[in-house]
Each structure stands twice: as C-alpha cells, then as structure tokens.
Enzyme design. Structure first.
Site, PDB file in Angstrom:
ATOM      1  N   LYS A 187       0.977  -1.039   0.107  1.00  0.00           N
ATOM      2  CA  LYS A 187      -0.084   0.014   0.052  1.00  0.00           C
ATOM      3  C   LYS A 187       1.043   1.022   0.064  1.00  0.00           C
ATOM      4  O   LYS A 187       1.508   1.570   1.075  1.00  0.00           O
ATOM      5  CB  LYS A 187      -0.780   0.126   1.493  1.00  0.00           C
ATOM      6  CG  LYS A 187      -2.098   0.747   1.187  1.00  0.00           C
ATOM      7  CD  LYS A 187      -2.025   2.161   0.680  1.00  0.00           C
ATOM      8  CE  LYS A 187      -1.896   3.126   1.902  1.00  0.00           C
ATOM      9  NZ  LYS A 187      -1.618   4.363   1.177  1.00  0.00           N
ATOM     10  N   GLU A 262       8.729   1.363  11.014  1.00  0.00           N
ATOM     11  CA  GLU A 262       9.951   2.639  10.773  1.00  0.00           C
ATOM     12  C   GLU A 262       9.045   3.767  10.774  1.00  0.00           C
ATOM     13  O   GLU A 262       8.667   4.296   9.850  1.00  0.00           O
ATOM     14  CB  GLU A 262      10.387   2.249   9.198  1.00  0.00           C
ATOM     15  CG  GLU A 262      11.263   1.061   9.039  1.00  0.00           C
ATOM     16  CD  GLU A 262      12.585   0.806  10.079  1.00  0.00           C
ATOM     17  OE1 GLU A 262      13.185   1.832  10.558  1.00  0.00           O
ATOM     18  OE2 GLU A 262      13.183  -0.248  10.132  1.00  0.00           O
ATOM     19  N   CYS A 296      13.356  10.866   7.082  1.00  0.00           N
ATOM     20  CA  CYS A 296      13.096  10.288   8.610  1.00  0.00           C
ATOM     21  C   CYS A 296      14.346  10.506   9.269  1.00  0.00           C
ATOM     22  O   CYS A 296      14.403  10.877  10.414  1.00  0.00           O
ATOM     23  CB  CYS A 296      12.407   8.973   8.709  1.00  0.00           C
ATOM     24  SG  CYS A 296      13.563   7.822   7.892  1.00  0.00           S
ATOM     25  N   GLU A 393       9.493  16.646  14.038  1.00  0.00           N
ATOM     26  CA  GLU A 393      10.156  16.808  12.943  1.00  0.00           C
ATOM     27  C   GLU A 393       9.436  17.707  11.858  1.00  0.00           C
ATOM     28  O   GLU A 393       8.272  17.909  11.644  1.00  0.00           O
ATOM     29  CB  GLU A 393       9.688  15.456  12.050  1.00  0.00           C
ATOM     30  CG  GLU A 393      10.142  14.193  12.220  1.00  0.00           C
ATOM     31  CD  GLU A 393       9.777  13.233  11.244  1.00  0.00           C
ATOM     32  OE1 GLU A 393       8.529  12.778  11.345  1.00  0.00           O
ATOM     33  OE2 GLU A 393      10.565  12.452  10.840  1.00  0.00           O
TER      34      GLU A 393
HETATM   35  P1  NAP Z   1       1.996   8.780   6.945  1.00  0.00           P
HETATM   36  O1  NAP Z   1       0.955   9.698   6.972  1.00  0.00           O
HETATM   37  O2  NAP Z   1       2.162   8.075   8.101  1.00  0.00           O
HETATM   38  O3  NAP Z   1       1.664   7.807   5.887  1.00  0.00           O
HETATM   39  C1  NAP Z   1       2.560   6.703   5.472  1.00  0.00           C
HETATM   40  C2  NAP Z   1       1.751   5.618   4.860  1.00  0.00           C
HETATM   41  O4  NAP Z   1       0.406   5.309   5.622  1.00  0.00           O
HETATM   42  C3  NAP Z   1       0.973   6.180   3.600  1.00  0.00           C
HETATM   43  O5  NAP Z   1       0.848   5.066   2.777  1.00  0.00           O
HETATM   44  C4  NAP Z   1      -0.460   6.465   4.160  1.00  0.00           C
HETATM   45  O6  NAP Z   1      -1.335   6.482   3.027  1.00  0.00           O
HETATM   46  C5  NAP Z   1      -0.856   5.492   4.918  1.00  0.00           C
HETATM   47  N1  NAP Z   1      -1.786   5.474   6.057  1.00  0.00           N
HETATM   48  C6  NAP Z   1      -2.247   6.663   6.351  1.00  0.00           C
HETATM   49  N2  NAP Z   1      -3.243   6.457   7.264  1.00  0.00           N
HETATM   50  C7  NAP Z   1      -3.191   5.075   7.354  1.00  0.00           C
HETATM   51  C8  NAP Z   1      -4.215   4.262   8.010  1.00  0.00           C
HETATM   52  N3  NAP Z   1      -5.122   4.645   8.823  1.00  0.00           N
HETATM   53  N4  NAP Z   1      -4.125   2.906   7.995  1.00  0.00           N
HETATM   54  C9  NAP Z   1      -3.277   2.467   6.911  1.00  0.00           C
HETATM   55  N5  NAP Z   1      -2.423   3.400   6.279  1.00  0.00           N
HETATM   56  C10 NAP Z   1      -2.437   4.477   6.555  1.00  0.00           C
HETATM   57  O7  NAP Z   1       3.413   9.218   6.684  1.00  0.00           O
HETATM   58  P2  NAP Z   1       3.989  10.259   5.577  1.00  0.00           P
HETATM   59  O8  NAP Z   1       3.721  11.530   5.665  1.00  0.00           O
HETATM   60  O9  NAP Z   1       3.739   9.606   4.304  1.00  0.00           O
HETATM   61  O10 NAP Z   1       5.426  10.075   5.912  1.00  0.00           O
HETATM   62  C11 NAP Z   1       6.272  10.924   6.485  1.00  0.00           C
HETATM   63  C12 NAP Z   1       6.615  10.256   7.775  1.00  0.00           C
HETATM   64  O11 NAP Z   1       7.337   8.882   7.614  1.00  0.00           O
HETATM   65  C13 NAP Z   1       7.594  10.791   8.478  1.00  0.00           C
HETATM   66  O12 NAP Z   1       7.011  10.890  10.194  1.00  0.00           O
HETATM   67  C14 NAP Z   1       8.950  10.212   8.595  1.00  0.00           C
HETATM   68  O13 NAP Z   1       9.834  10.240   9.328  1.00  0.00           O
HETATM   69  C15 NAP Z   1       8.327   8.707   8.399  1.00  0.00           C
HETATM   70  N6  NAP Z   1       9.419   8.019   7.710  1.00  0.00           N
HETATM   71  C16 NAP Z   1      10.088   7.037   8.473  1.00  0.00           C
HETATM   72  C17 NAP Z   1      11.109   6.368   7.775  1.00  0.00           C
HETATM   73  C18 NAP Z   1      11.809   5.287   8.663  1.00  0.00           C
HETATM   74  O14 NAP Z   1      12.456   4.499   8.101  1.00  0.00           O
HETATM   75  N7  NAP Z   1      11.735   5.433  10.110  1.00  0.00           N
HETATM   76  C19 NAP Z   1      11.570   6.281   6.450  1.00  0.00           C
HETATM   77  C20 NAP Z   1      10.622   7.355   5.785  1.00  0.00           C
HETATM   78  C21 NAP Z   1       9.577   8.086   6.230  1.00  0.00           C
HETATM   79  P3  NAP Z   1      -1.674   7.959   2.240  1.00  0.00           P
HETATM   80  O15 NAP Z   1      -0.401   8.575   2.023  1.00  0.00           O
HETATM   81  O16 NAP Z   1      -2.257   7.199   0.940  1.00  0.00           O
HETATM   82  O17 NAP Z   1      -2.681   8.453   3.056  1.00  0.00           O
END
Ligand code: NAP
Length: 493
Positions: A187, A262, A296, A393
């Site tokens: 996904k 992650e 991240c 962040e």
């Molecule tokens: P996000 O809003 O948590 O979204 C991540 C994924 O989860 C997307 O595919 C999103 O879908 C999906 N999602 C959202 N709500 C969901 C739910 N209720 N159930 C299932 N899936 C759901 O994060 P983001 O804004 O895309 O990414 C940024 C974040 O990722 C930052 O906090 C960053 O630090 C973190 N990150 C961490 C790492 C690591 O390795 N630790 C690496 C990269 C990024 P949609 O986008 O389609 O809504």
C-alpha cells in the site's frame, strides 16, 4: 522539461502504469473511483489512478495467500534468481524510474536516480541473502533426541509505505519478504503510487509470479483496516508517521500479527568544538537537506558547541545559500519542492513559533519566489530545545542551530525526545566518538558522516521511532518464524 512529453514517453515504455495490481492483473477500483497524481513542482495532474478500498484489498490478500502456497515452496536458489532478475531490470530502467520519482515526488533527478540505485540494492542484497537463511541444530540434553530450528516465512505481508522514498521504502520491505518466501500486498502513498506500479511491472517481467506482489492504494484507513483484520495477513511492515504507526500496532493486536515499524525521527546532529569544520559542514548539509529535508533521518536539530558556533553558523549558511532550488529536471538543482501545501504550512508554522520565541533567521525563512510548494533553504540560530521545531520533525529545508556548552549537556538535549531513529556526531576525538555514540538513545549513529543508510547495515529506530530493523542480514528475521522441531526415539541401538 516538457512534462506531458515525458509522461507520454514513459507511457509508451510501459512503465507508467495507472491501474493497481491484483493477482498479476492491472485493475481499476471496483466502483470506478479515481484520484489524481500531481507533480508537486507544477501542480499538473500526471495521471488519474484508482481509488481502492477494503474490497479490493481483501481480494489482493486472497491472491497473495494463494501465491504464498507456491512461492514459499520454491527453492531459495529459485527465489534468488528471480529477485536478481528484478534487480537487473530496475537497474536497466533506472533513468525512467528516476524520472517517475521526480515527476511525482519532486526530488532532483540526480537524487531520484540515486534512490533507484539505493532501492534496487535491497533487491540485490535480498537475492543474495535468500540463499543464507540458515536453521540451527541444538545439542540435545537427551541421547535419543535431535533438536532442530527451522526458519520459515511468516506468510502474507501487508507493506505500507510513505511518499518520501517511493521506491526504496518498498524494496527495503518487499526484497527480504520475497527472499524469505513471503508474498506481499503493498500500500504505497496515494501521493506517489506511480513508482510503486513501475517497480511492480518490472517484478512481473522478472518472473515473480502473479499474486506474489500486489499493489493497492486509495482509501488508506479502509485498506489499512482490511490488512489488519485479515487472518491471512501475518505481518504488517510500515514506514511512515509515528501517529499512524501506533494505530497499526494497536490494530495488529486483533489477530496478533508480527509488526515492524519505521517511524518518525527527531535527529540531533552534534558538532563539537574539536570537529573538522569542513567535514561538519558537509555532513550537516548532507543529512539536513537531502530530499529538501523530507527524510526521517534528516538532522532536525543541529547542536553546536559554543566555541565553534559562530564559525560553523557562517560556513554552514554560506554552503546552504549556494544550493540551487527548482524543478527536479533542471540541471544543477539540488533542492526540489515540498510534497504539498500542508507540508509548507507546517514548516511556516514551526519557523513562526521559533522566531516568536527569540530564534534568529540567519538565511531564508520564507516561501521561495518560485511559488508552488518551494521553500527557501533556511538556517535559524538561537533555537531552544523547547521550541516546536526542536520537539517535532520539521520535514522541510530548515536547519535549526542550538548552542551548547558541555558534552553532557549535548547528550541530555539530544536524548530529550520520544524519537530515537538517527543521530550524528562530529568530533575528531576518538574517545568522545565512542562515549557519545554509546550514550545516544538512537538506532543509527553517524560519526563524521551525514549519509549512513545502506542495504548492508541494519536501519531502524528505538523508543517511538519504531520496532525492528530493515536491510542487512538482521532485516531478514522480520519476515521469518522460528520453528523448533524435536525428533524423538533417535537412539541408534
Ligand atoms: P503517513 O501519513 O504516516 O503515511 C504513511 C503511509 O501510511 C501512507 O501510505 C499513508 O497513505 C498510509 N496511511 C495513512 N493512514 C493510514 C491508516 N489509517 N491505515 C493504513 N495506512 C495509512 O506518513 P507520511 O507523511 O507519508 O511520511 C512521512 C513520515 O514517515 C515521517 O514521519 C517520516 O519520518 C516517516 N518515515 C520514516 C522512515 C523510517 O525508516 N523510519 C522512512 C521514511 C519516512 P496515504 O499517503 O495514501 O494517506
């Protein structure tokens, strides 16, 4: 760059897919609903893609389960061969994949191609590691028994990924999952689904069987709920925000699935008086401004010791000022747009909060004259650890500088957060390198280096930054179950 021309070219190459993949078939949403994918640099709609939900996800899970029954039975050597072929195809198409990443995510083309190299390396590494999933034989305390440990694939995996690394966050999960014999329902973020679809197309071409890799996206909570509720899905692997990660962890409890998370970071980058100034500036620049600050592991707080603070602030600001901002296809550009308007508004609110509490903008501090979601590469001095920008962040091109006096104070400030993903230390003192690396409550520490991610080393956080590790030999364990087999009645007489 004529975007429409490029889209047409990618389309004719067969890599620009605009349907989801279920059981090897390119599929529309069952109710025909679509969502647009935008180019963040221009706002143009690139293509419309399906907006899927629970029903399509359940079907993807069923075909993934069917495929698991045969994929998991292949020899490791056979799985390895197909993964290697997938790697070769990713590399053969790296220009096109890089273009798709730049189009939908915005990062400069050179950086996007760098992501393809990095992302593909997880598939290559997994192809090699597939052949090294060893079990164990335990010396038995009883003469007539033989005790064995088998490593077996967990089963169907739900892999949920973010938009900031549209390829690498997928390959880092799917490579080891397939290598271990699992099958996956991916996904990707609805903001960057095209890279995921292109990678899936190449997986099919590589001979990864239909159903082993499925891609659905659209209504994220519905898709997430279907993955969580299914008894056939035995593992959730997620990269994204801490808030969503916590929801998934709670949801996975319903069926007691294995979970890897992650999540978000709040990386400190500590520059000591005894650092090599040039190395520190280069390292801090690399970790802060990669992907316009949208990673991240980006330095979120740059802690600078008082003896080097002024010199560092001047040299660092000069380096930041020289970075060219623009559309990712323009030669020389190293800073692209932010992913969307909400991201810019978040950056603006953090900068406003810091300035209202006494911080000083040394460079930038506002939207870029290019408009859209471009923001000026920014350096802010006199940050305090209580300010919003130091607690959360910022996920944008803003470098906050905090002044500290002693090593103890730097460690205390660095650890004063719920996050624990990456940290960086710049010092020439060998004892200090050890002392500080050991004292930092983080999963990754870069010493005199700002770019530490590689497929061969374990990547992951502690505290609220996550659970489990990706990459390296350790990353394989996340997709394996251990089975103890006791053979009785084994006496030779
Ligand atoms: P996000 O809003 O948590 O979204 C991540 C994924 O989860 C997307 O595919 C999103 O879908 C999906 N999602 C959202 N709500 C969901 C739910 N209720 N159930 C299932 N899936 C759901 O994060 P983001 O804004 O895309 O990414 C940024 C974040 O990722 C930052 O906090 C960053 O630090 C973190 N990150 C961490 C790492 C690591 O390795 N630790 C690496 C990269 C990024 P949609 O986008 O389609 O809504």
């Amino acid at each position: 760059m004529d975007t429409q021309n490029l889209v047409a070219r990618l389309n004719s190459s067969g890599l620009l897919r605009s349907q989801c993949l279920i059981g090897g078939k390119w599929t529309e949403a069952y109710d025909g609903k679509t969502i647009p994918v935008h180019n963040p640099a221009t706002g143009d709609v690139l293509v419309n893609v399906p907006c899927m939900g629970g029903q399509e996800t359940n079907d993807a899970i069923s075909v993934a389960y069917e495929a698991f029954l045969s994929w998991s039975k292949l020899t490791a050597a056979e799985r390895s061969k197909r993964l290697r072929k997938w790697y070769d195809l990713l590399m053969a198409n790296k220009e096109e994949l890089g273009q798709i990443i730049t189009l939908e995510q915005g990062k400069p083309l050179k950086e996007a191609i760098g992501e393809v190299n990095y992302g593909a390396a997880f598939i290559e590494f997994s192809a090699e590691e597939a052949k090294r999933i060893y079990g164990d034989i335990i010396p038995s305390p009883l003469a007539d028994r033989r005790l064995l440990v088998l490593k077996q694939p967990v089963g169907v995996v739900g892999a949920i990924t973010p938009w900031n690394f549209p390829l690498a966050m997928i390959t880092r999960k799917v490579g080891p999952a397939l290598a271990c014999g699992c099958t996956v329902v991916i996904k990707p973020s609805e903001l960057t689904p095209l890279t995921a679809l292109a990678a899936a197309e190449l997986a099919l071409q590589a001979g990864i069987p239909p159903g082993a890799v499925n891609v659905v996206f659209g209504n994220a909570p519905e898709i997430g709920d279907a993955l969580l509720a299914s008894r056939q899905v035995r593992k959730i692997t997620f990269t994204g925000s801490t808030a969503v990660g916590k929801k998934l962890m709670a949801g996975a409890a319903q069926t007691v699935k294995k979970v890897s998370l992650e999540l978000g970071g709040n990386a400190p980058c500590i520059i000591f008086d005894d650092a090599d100034l040039e190395v520190a500036v280069r390292g801090a620049l690399g970790t802060k401004f990669r992907n316009s600050g949208q990673t991240c592991v980006c330095a979120n707080r740059i802690l600078v010791q008082e003896g080097i603070y002024e010199k560092f602030a001047i040299a660092f600001s000069q380096a930041v000022q020289s970075m060219q901002v623009g559309e990712g296809f323009t030669e020389g550009v190293v800073q692209g747009p932010l992913i969307n308007e909400a991201a810019v508004q978040k950056v603006e609110s953090f900068v406003k909060d810091a300035v209202s509490k006494g911080a000083k903008v040394l460079l930038g501090g506002k939207r870029h004259s290019l408009g859209m979601t471009f923001y000026e590469p920014t350096v802010i001095g006199d940050i305090k650890n209580e300010m919003l920008i130091a607690r959360n962040e910022v996920f944008g091109p803003v470098a906050p500088l905090l002044r500290f006096k002693t090593e103890e104070e730097a460690i205390r400030i660095a650890n004063d957060t719920d996050a624990g993903l990456a940290a960086y230390v710049f010092t020439e003192n060998v004892q200090r390198m050890w002392r500080v690396s050991e004292a930092l409550e983080y999963g990754l520490v870069g010493v005199n280096e700002g770019l530490v991610s590689t497929e061969v080393a374990p990547f992951g956080g502690v505290k609220e930054s996550g659970l489990g590790r990706e990459g390296s030999k350790y990353g394989m364990d996340e997709f394996l179950e251990m089975k103890y087999v006791c053979l009785g009645n084994m006496s030779s007489s």
